[in-house]
Write a protein that holds these residues in place. Structure first.
Motif, PDB file in Angstrom:
ATOM      1  N   TYR A  14      17.354  20.935  13.556  1.00 44.27           N
ATOM      2  CA  TYR A  14      16.646  19.905  12.618  1.00 44.27           C
ATOM      3  C   TYR A  14      16.022  20.949  11.757  1.00 44.27           C
ATOM      4  CZ  TYR A  14      17.932  16.875  16.270  1.00 44.27           C
ATOM      5  OH  TYR A  14      18.855  16.162  17.006  1.00 44.27           O
ATOM      6  N   GLY A  15      15.904  20.261  10.260  1.00 43.69           N
ATOM      7  CA  GLY A  15      15.268  20.859   9.326  1.00 43.69           C
ATOM      8  C   GLY A  15      13.784  20.416   8.872  1.00 43.69           C
ATOM      9  N   ILE A  16      12.872  21.312   8.915  1.00 43.05           N
ATOM     10  CA  ILE A  16      11.476  20.827   8.617  1.00 43.05           C
ATOM     11  C   ILE A  16      11.447  21.228   7.202  1.00 43.05           C
ATOM     12  CG2 ILE A  16       8.911  21.192   9.199  1.00 43.05           C
ATOM     13  CD1 ILE A  16       9.495  21.709  12.040  1.00 43.05           C
ATOM     14  N   CYS A  17      10.859  20.409   6.284  1.00 44.31           N
ATOM     15  CA  CYS A  17      10.784  20.708   4.869  1.00 44.31           C
ATOM     16  C   CYS A  17       9.447  20.135   4.635  1.00 44.31           C
ATOM     17  CB  CYS A  17      11.855  19.899   4.147  1.00 44.31           C
ATOM     18  SG  CYS A  17      11.657  20.357   2.398  1.00 44.31           S
ATOM     19  N   VAL A  18       8.677  20.903   4.046  1.00 49.59           N
ATOM     20  CA  VAL A  18       7.143  20.459   3.726  1.00 49.59           C
ATOM     21  C   VAL A  18       7.011  20.799   2.126  1.00 49.59           C
ATOM     22  CG1 VAL A  18       4.587  20.669   4.123  1.00 49.59           C
ATOM     23  CG2 VAL A  18       6.339  20.941   6.100  1.00 49.59           C
ATOM     24  N   GLN A  19       6.346  19.424   1.440  1.00 50.54           N
ATOM     25  CA  GLN A  19       6.316  19.967   0.165  1.00 50.54           C
ATOM     26  C   GLN A  19       5.000  18.965  -0.316  1.00 50.54           C
ATOM     27  OE1 GLN A  19       9.330  18.586  -2.425  1.00 50.54           O
ATOM     28  NE2 GLN A  19      10.591  20.521  -1.943  1.00 50.54           N
ATOM     29  N   GLN A  20       3.786  19.812  -0.621  1.00 45.22           N
ATOM     30  CA  GLN A  20       2.584  19.280  -1.142  1.00 45.22           C
ATOM     31  C   GLN A  20       1.896  18.304   0.122  1.00 45.22           C
ATOM     32  OE1 GLN A  20       3.530  16.832  -4.453  1.00 45.22           O
ATOM     33  NE2 GLN A  20       3.598  18.599  -5.873  1.00 45.22           N
ATOM     34  N   GLY A  21       2.037  18.993   1.374  1.00 44.91           N
ATOM     35  CA  GLY A  21       1.351  18.751   2.680  1.00 44.91           C
ATOM     36  C   GLY A  21       2.048  17.452   2.910  1.00 44.91           C
ATOM     37  N   LYS A  22       3.377  17.102   2.568  1.00 47.33           N
ATOM     38  CA  LYS A  22       4.161  15.926   3.265  1.00 47.33           C
ATOM     39  C   LYS A  22       5.463  16.582   3.760  1.00 47.33           C
ATOM     40  CE  LYS A  22       2.257  12.369   0.292  1.00 47.33           C
ATOM     41  NZ  LYS A  22       2.678  11.100  -0.234  1.00 47.33           N
ATOM     42  N   LEU A  23       5.705  15.806   4.772  1.00 48.83           N
ATOM     43  CA  LEU A  23       7.077  16.039   5.430  1.00 48.83           C
ATOM     44  C   LEU A  23       8.283  15.365   5.090  1.00 48.83           C
ATOM     45  CD1 LEU A  23       8.184  17.812   7.867  1.00 48.83           C
ATOM     46  CD2 LEU A  23       7.530  15.756   9.492  1.00 48.83           C
ATOM     47  N   LEU A  24       9.207  15.690   5.025  1.00 54.18           N
ATOM     48  CA  LEU A  24      10.688  15.064   4.583  1.00 54.18           C
ATOM     49  C   LEU A  24      11.094  14.479   5.767  1.00 54.18           C
ATOM     50  CD1 LEU A  24      12.660  13.902   2.518  1.00 54.18           C
ATOM     51  CD2 LEU A  24      13.894  16.274   3.175  1.00 54.18           C
ATOM     52  N   VAL A  25      11.369  13.346   5.952  1.00 56.95           N
ATOM     53  CA  VAL A  25      11.931  12.223   7.180  1.00 56.95           C
ATOM     54  C   VAL A  25      12.913  11.552   6.910  1.00 56.95           C
ATOM     55  CG1 VAL A  25       9.824  12.744   8.649  1.00 56.95           C
ATOM     56  CG2 VAL A  25      10.249  10.602   7.103  1.00 56.95           C
ATOM     57  N   ILE A  26      13.872  11.136   7.762  1.00 56.73           N
ATOM     58  CA  ILE A  26      14.534   9.900   7.483  1.00 56.73           C
ATOM     59  C   ILE A  26      14.132   8.697   8.493  1.00 56.73           C
ATOM     60  CG2 ILE A  26      16.676  11.647   7.283  1.00 56.73           C
ATOM     61  CD1 ILE A  26      17.533  10.810  10.211  1.00 56.73           C
ATOM     62  N   ASP A  27      14.769   7.728   8.005  1.00 49.88           N
ATOM     63  CA  ASP A  27      14.561   6.434   8.620  1.00 49.88           C
ATOM     64  C   ASP A  27      15.633   6.278   9.694  1.00 49.88           C
ATOM     65  OD1 ASP A  27      12.139   5.385   7.327  1.00 49.88           O
ATOM     66  OD2 ASP A  27      13.605   4.782   5.575  1.00 49.88           O
ATOM     67  N   LYS A  28      15.125   6.325  11.035  1.00 54.19           N
ATOM     68  CA  LYS A  28      16.280   6.473  11.982  1.00 54.19           C
ATOM     69  C   LYS A  28      16.787   5.093  12.289  1.00 54.19           C
ATOM     70  CE  LYS A  28      18.063   9.179  15.144  1.00 54.19           C
ATOM     71  NZ  LYS A  28      18.804  10.579  14.939  1.00 54.19           N
ATOM     72  N   ASN A  29      18.202   5.103  12.594  1.00 52.87           N
ATOM     73  CA  ASN A  29      18.825   3.572  13.080  1.00 52.87           C
ATOM     74  C   ASN A  29      19.582   3.596  14.181  1.00 52.87           C
ATOM     75  OD1 ASN A  29      21.021   4.652  12.173  1.00 52.87           O
ATOM     76  ND2 ASN A  29      21.518   3.197  10.619  1.00 52.87           N
TER      77      ASN A  29
END
Length: 162
Positions: A14-29
């Motif tokens: 899993y990748g943790i990507c942080v930009q400007q204090g926010k985390l990139l996530v997916i909507d899991k289905n």
């Protein structure tokens, strides 16, 4: 810690990507984290390396390429999940700190096995057990403390949101 006898073991990167204090996530289905935020990533295919799997999964779920900055660590989770014939999932996850290269696709291509319906940036106040997978919660702790807890976490009261 209680030992579970009837569990499905899942392993992923899993990748943790942080930009400007926010985390990139997916909507899991799919799976036990359905209808929650989850980290981009997933299982390895036959003969695939950890980093190759991360690149492939990230592109499938977000439409973007990545640059892997470093390995953060490995952790595992036990989550209550009634998935015949199992009662729990033992999720082993390898976490990497990554940067996104290129544009994110807000509507990733759908195919059998695709478990992302979209991608978004979320802030800390949007992350909770009600809204997020254990992976996102682990990423949040790392984001704000720069420390990574390697101990297994148990979610016996986990509710799968259908």
């Amino acid at each position: 810690m209680e030992r579970y006898k009837n569990y499905h073991r899942a392993f992923g990167v899993y990748g943790i990507c942080v930009q400007q204090g926010k985390l990139l996530v997916i909507d899991k289905n799919g799976g036990p984290y359905i209808n929650r935020f989850d980290l981009p990533g997933g299982s390895l295919e036959e003969g695939e390396s950890l980093v190759s799997a991360l690149h492939r999964e990230f592109e499938e779920e977000t439409g973007a390429s990545i640059h892997v900055k470093n390995l953060i660590g490995t952790s595992d989770f036990f989550v209550k999940w009634d998935w015949e014939p199992y009662t729990h999932v033992h999720h082993i996850a390898v976490f990497y700190h990554i940067d996104v290269i290129g544009e994110l696709d807000q509507n990733p291509t759908q195919f059998e096995g695709q478990d992302s319906t979209g991608v978004r940036w979320i802030s800390q106040n949007q992350m909770s057990e009600e809204t997020s997978s254990p992976l996102v919660l682990k990423a949040m702790k790392w984001m704000f403390s720069n420390e990574f807890n390697f101990n297994a976490e148990v979610y016996n009261n986990w509710i799968v949101k259908k």
